[in-house]
Design an enzyme around this catalytic site. Structure first.
Site, PDB file in Angstrom:
ATOM      1  N   GLN A 104      -2.914   7.185  -6.175  1.00 28.65           N
ATOM      2  CA  GLN A 104      -3.412   6.559  -4.945  1.00 28.65           C
ATOM      3  C   GLN A 104      -2.229   6.008  -4.175  1.00 28.65           C
ATOM      4  O   GLN A 104      -1.176   5.711  -4.748  1.00 28.65           O
ATOM      5  CB  GLN A 104      -4.421   5.446  -5.255  1.00 28.65           C
ATOM      6  CG  GLN A 104      -5.760   5.983  -5.760  1.00 28.65           C
ATOM      7  CD  GLN A 104      -6.735   4.882  -6.131  1.00 28.65           C
ATOM      8  OE1 GLN A 104      -6.356   3.848  -6.696  1.00 28.65           O
ATOM      9  NE2 GLN A 104      -8.006   5.096  -5.836  1.00 28.65           N
ATOM     10  N   GLU A 146      -6.139   5.144  -0.350  1.00 24.34           N
ATOM     11  CA  GLU A 146      -6.839   3.862  -0.512  1.00 24.34           C
ATOM     12  C   GLU A 146      -6.092   2.772   0.259  1.00 24.34           C
ATOM     13  O   GLU A 146      -5.453   1.898  -0.314  1.00 24.34           O
ATOM     14  CB  GLU A 146      -6.952   3.495  -2.004  1.00 24.34           C
ATOM     15  CG  GLU A 146      -7.928   2.353  -2.245  1.00 24.34           C
ATOM     16  CD  GLU A 146      -7.995   1.911  -3.692  1.00 24.34           C
ATOM     17  OE1 GLU A 146      -9.094   1.561  -4.150  1.00 24.34           O
ATOM     18  OE2 GLU A 146      -6.943   1.884  -4.361  1.00 24.34           O
ATOM     19  N   GLU A 176      -6.325   1.749 -14.396  1.00 24.57           N
ATOM     20  CA  GLU A 176      -5.437   1.501 -13.254  1.00 24.57           C
ATOM     21  C   GLU A 176      -4.756   0.145 -13.359  1.00 24.57           C
ATOM     22  O   GLU A 176      -5.422  -0.893 -13.316  1.00 24.57           O
ATOM     23  CB  GLU A 176      -6.217   1.551 -11.939  1.00 24.57           C
ATOM     24  CG  GLU A 176      -5.322   1.340 -10.723  1.00 24.57           C
ATOM     25  CD  GLU A 176      -6.093   1.222  -9.411  1.00 24.57           C
ATOM     26  OE1 GLU A 176      -5.474   1.408  -8.355  1.00 24.57           O
ATOM     27  OE2 GLU A 176      -7.301   0.926  -9.448  1.00 24.57           O
ATOM     28  N   ASP A 198      -1.540   4.102  -9.000  1.00 29.00           N
ATOM     29  CA  ASP A 198      -1.588   3.666  -7.601  1.00 29.00           C
ATOM     30  C   ASP A 198      -0.188   3.204  -7.210  1.00 29.00           C
ATOM     31  O   ASP A 198       0.294   2.182  -7.710  1.00 29.00           O
ATOM     32  CB  ASP A 198      -2.616   2.547  -7.450  1.00 29.00           C
ATOM     33  CG  ASP A 198      -2.859   2.166  -5.995  1.00 29.00           C
ATOM     34  OD1 ASP A 198      -1.867   2.061  -5.236  1.00 29.00           O
ATOM     35  OD2 ASP A 198      -4.017   1.943  -5.618  1.00 29.00           O
TER      36      ASP A 198
END
Length: 265
Positions: A206, A242, A143, A178
């Site tokens: 995310q 998240e 990530e 993300d």
């Protein structure tokens, strides 16, 4: 239709962690993710998942000394033995929880470290994690994280992550995209999705609002547009929620901010 997983490290903070599984299920979530499972016995977590009809879709490998500020071990020269122990533990939990993905945090680049050594350490460690996870059908996720929230983090850009995946050369290593971090670092989210999703190297998404990391319907990102884009491109994986509820840990703070989710459930 996009599928959403509740991140239990950030959502439902008005109740104890083990009670967040039931809270997420009551709201209509079918899956959960969180940072770390290791404070609880795996059978206890498995029981909570089963009792509430939930899938575990993601958690992180051990990050080193989190309370002391460490944010992963993968890029840290000299910590390979600890990294390998952590991967073994993560795979053990993933098997018990039937979780198909483990996020391996890259870590903060040590001050004064040789850049080539740090990169080589990272590649070797991720290759090792991928080799250990592959026989169990588990993906290893990388990530990119923005440098405002996590200054000094080794991995911050999408192109960097995809170049590393090409060099690592393991089919079960994917990018955890993300969109909160991506917007802060580089923006142009729809074009990034169009560029990278067709490669087959994006394993998980995310979301959070930018810039405050609150609900995704607050801030500068048009998530309705992006969800429709992902749908149109055939993405059938999970999207991890998240974010930090705008009302913090107040009673029902998560529930009160879930209006954005209702049309998608």
């Amino acid at each position: 239709m996009p599928r959403f997983a509740a991140n239990l490290s950030m959502l439902y903070n008005d109740v104890d962690f083990l009670d967040r599984f039931a809270a997420a299920a009551r709201e209509g979530f079918k899956a959960v993710e969180y940072l770390f499972p290791y404070a609880y016995p795996a059978p206890e977590l498995a029981t909570r998942l089963q009792a509430n009809g939930l899938q575990q879709v993601l958690f992180n490998a051990p990050p080193g000394n989190w309370d002391a500020g460490e944010r992963g071990l993968a890029c840290l020269p000299g910590r390979e033995a600890e990294f390998r122990e952590g991967i073994a533990k993560a795979i053990e939990y993933a098997q018990a929880l039937q979780c198909p993905r483990i996020h391996v945090m890259a870590g903060l680049v040590p001050q004064g470290a040789d850049a080539a050594t740090v990169r080589a350490t990272y590649i070797a460690n991720v290759r090792y994690a991928a080799e250990q996870a592959a026989p169990h059908g588990i993906q290893i996720l990388l990530e990119p994280i923005n440098g405002r929230d996590m200054p000094g983090f080794f991995l911050s850009r999408q192109d960097q992550a995809h170049a590393l995946i090409a060099e690592i050369g393991a089919a079960n290593v994917k990018v955890q995209m993300d969109l909160y971090h991506c917007q802060i670092v580089e923006g142009d989210l729809a074009m990034k999705v169009r560029q990278y999703l067709p490669t087959g190297n994006v394993g998980h998404f995310q979301i959070a609002g930018v810039p405050e990391r609150h609900e995704p319907d607050v801030g500068e990102i048009n998530y309705t547009y992006l969800f429709k884009l992902l749908d149109s491109m055939g993405y059938d994986g999970w999207i991890g929620c998240e974010y930090r509820p705008a009302r913090g840990a107040a009673a029902h703070a998560t529930s009160d901010g879930l209006g954005w989710l209702k049309p998608w459930l």
